[in-house]
Design a protein around this motif. Structure first.
Motif, short mmCIF file in Angstrom:
data_model
loop_
_atom_site.label_atom_id
_atom_site.label_comp_id
_atom_site.label_asym_id
_atom_site.label_seq_id
_atom_site.Cartn_x
_atom_site.Cartn_y
_atom_site.Cartn_z
N LYS A 4 0.84 -1.19 0.00
CA LYS A 4 0.00 0.00 0.00
C LYS A 4 0.88 1.25 0.00
N ARG A 38 -8.03 8.14 -7.79
CA ARG A 38 -7.39 7.82 -6.51
C ARG A 38 -6.49 6.60 -6.60
N ARG A 39 -6.91 5.61 -7.35
CA ARG A 39 -6.10 4.39 -7.43
C ARG A 39 -4.80 4.62 -8.20
N LYS A 40 -4.74 5.64 -9.03
CA LYS A 40 -3.50 5.98 -9.73
C LYS A 40 -2.56 6.80 -8.84
N SER A 42 -2.96 7.24 -5.41
CA SER A 42 -2.98 6.71 -4.03
C SER A 42 -3.15 7.80 -3.00
#
Length: 69
Positions: A4, A38-40, A42
């Motif tokens: 993460k 957001r997933r790109k 983080s």
């Protein structure tokens, strides 16, 4: 298991996202000047909402472009 990545704003201990700080805002824009997901990037959900609002505010004040060709 995926590792993460941490939120940029949480790790830098930045409480508010400033719409005048264009260098930070440009990090979260794609080459077409779209707000990245957001997933790109983080970024956590709280800071993603603040980031989107700051980018939109900067666009209205002509600090950031709406699109780039």
């Amino acid at each position: 298991m995926k590792d993460k990545r941490q939120c940029y704003f949480c790790t830098s201990n930045i409480k508010a996202v400033d719409y005048k700080d264009t260098e930070v805002l440009k990090r979260f824009l794609s080459p077409q000047a779209k707000i990245m997901a957001r997933r790109k990037t983080s970024v956590c959900a709280t800071h993603q909402r603040k980031l989107a609002k700051a980018i939109k505010r900067a666009r209205q004040l002509a600090i950031l472009p709406f699109v780039t060709h």
